[in-house]
Design a protein around this motif. Structure first.
Motif, PDB file in Angstrom:
ATOM      1  N   ILE A  27      -4.068  11.089   3.456  1.00  0.00           N
ATOM      2  CA  ILE A  27      -4.352  10.358   2.218  1.00  0.00           C
ATOM      3  C   ILE A  27      -5.485  10.997   1.414  1.00  0.00           C
ATOM      4  O   ILE A  27      -5.689  10.664   0.252  1.00  0.00           O
ATOM      5  CB  ILE A  27      -4.677   8.873   2.527  1.00  0.00           C
ATOM      6  CG1 ILE A  27      -4.439   8.004   1.293  1.00  0.00           C
ATOM      7  CG2 ILE A  27      -6.101   8.712   3.066  1.00  0.00           C
ATOM      8  CD1 ILE A  27      -4.408   6.532   1.577  1.00  0.00           C
ATOM      9  N   PRO A  86      -1.400   7.730   6.818  1.00  0.00           N
ATOM     10  CA  PRO A  86      -2.572   7.486   5.970  1.00  0.00           C
ATOM     11  C   PRO A  86      -3.506   6.446   6.596  1.00  0.00           C
ATOM     12  O   PRO A  86      -3.071   5.335   6.915  1.00  0.00           O
ATOM     13  CB  PRO A  86      -1.970   6.973   4.661  1.00  0.00           C
ATOM     14  CG  PRO A  86      -0.556   7.449   4.661  1.00  0.00           C
ATOM     15  CD  PRO A  86      -0.136   7.446   6.087  1.00  0.00           C
ATOM     16  N   ILE A 120      -0.772   1.898   4.245  1.00  0.00           N
ATOM     17  CA  ILE A 120      -2.033   2.539   4.614  1.00  0.00           C
ATOM     18  C   ILE A 120      -2.698   1.711   5.709  1.00  0.00           C
ATOM     19  O   ILE A 120      -2.832   0.492   5.579  1.00  0.00           O
ATOM     20  CB  ILE A 120      -2.979   2.640   3.404  1.00  0.00           C
ATOM     21  CG1 ILE A 120      -2.318   3.403   2.253  1.00  0.00           C
ATOM     22  CG2 ILE A 120      -4.295   3.310   3.797  1.00  0.00           C
ATOM     23  CD1 ILE A 120      -3.095   3.318   0.950  1.00  0.00           C
TER      24      ILE A 120
END
Length: 257
Positions: A226, A141, A100
């Motif tokens: 996400i 994400p 992420i």
């Protein structure tokens, strides 16, 4: 995976509060703002002893941002918001953690408005919008979190009529935030709690915390890749009531990753 943001209002002066909160809540990732410490004065050893790796961008007396991670490596991507080579403020840091991209930010306050400080706030917002659009184009994400110094709507401020001329609530500021979100970001708190009064900041003066006269200025923006993983979000409001604490409370989200 629990990710938190916390404007500590001085990482060394509030270190006991920060360490107590880390011990009690054990978030996986933390973005910190307002370190108010030069690079060499960041309390790395104490943070490591608490179980966290860290990267940080300090600045003497003002600003400063950091990212902490408990179990995953921190792959630093950048520590300056692009768009102005002359801007020396430590207000942005970005890393990849567990797949992420996480951008931790401390957006300028902008008061008094109008004036040079407000102009700087709006120009910083434009740079953030441009960088955020680039992140979205990567189709991965991404989380942009921190102290945005903006109350997006009247629901996000106690007695909004008293804030109409403040840089955190002026129409230009709110429009800049809306323009950012409208790129395709999700405001995590408002996704889960669209109509609930939620604050993240209470001034030290006039018993603001005791009266719950607060502001919501610390936000999580999630990219489409996400946003569907978001499960829970909240504010550790009790931390604002601790002795020698920050005027902000930690804000967090939990993702199913």
């Amino acid at each position: 995976m629990r990710i938190a943001t916390y404007n500590v209002n001085g990482v060394n002066g509030r270190l006991p509060v920060l360490l107590r909160w880390l011990n009690e809540t054990a978030p996986d990732v933390v973005c910190l703002q307002e370190l108010k410490a030069p690079q060499e004065k960041f309390p790395e050893e104490a943070i490591n002893d608490a179980g966290y790796k860290a990267i940080w961008h300090g600045q003497k007396s003002w600003n400063g941002v950091a990212i902490l991670s408990k179990d995953h490596d921190i792959i630093e991507r950048r520590r300056v918001l692009p768009g102005d080579d002359e801007d020396l403020h430590s207000r942005y840091i970005e890393a990849e953690i567990n797949g992420i991209i996480i951008g931790g930010l401390y957006l300028p306050n902008g008061n008094p408005a109008p004036g040079p400080k407000f102009d700087y706030k709006l120009s910083w917002f434009k740079r953030l919008q441009a960088h955020a659009a680039g992140l979205l184009s990567e189709k991965v994400p991404v989380i942009l979190t921190g102290d945005y110094n903006v109350m997006p709507t009247e629901l996000d401020v106690y007695k909004p009529e008293r804030w109409v001329d403040d840089a955190l609530f002026r129409p230009e500021t709110r429009q800049a935030f809306k323009t950012l979100v409208d790129q395709g970001w999700t405001d995590a708190i408002r996704k889960l709690y669209p109509d609930q009064k939620i604050y993240t900041f209470w001034d030290y003066f006039r018993n603001a915390y005791g009266r719950d006269a607060g502001l919501r200025i610390d936000h999580f923006l999630l990219s489409p890749q996400i946003e569907g993983k978001l499960k829970v979000a909240g504010v550790d409001k009790n931390v604002r009531g601790w002795e020698k604490t920050s005027d902000h409370a930690p804000v967090w989200i939990e993702l199913a990753v």
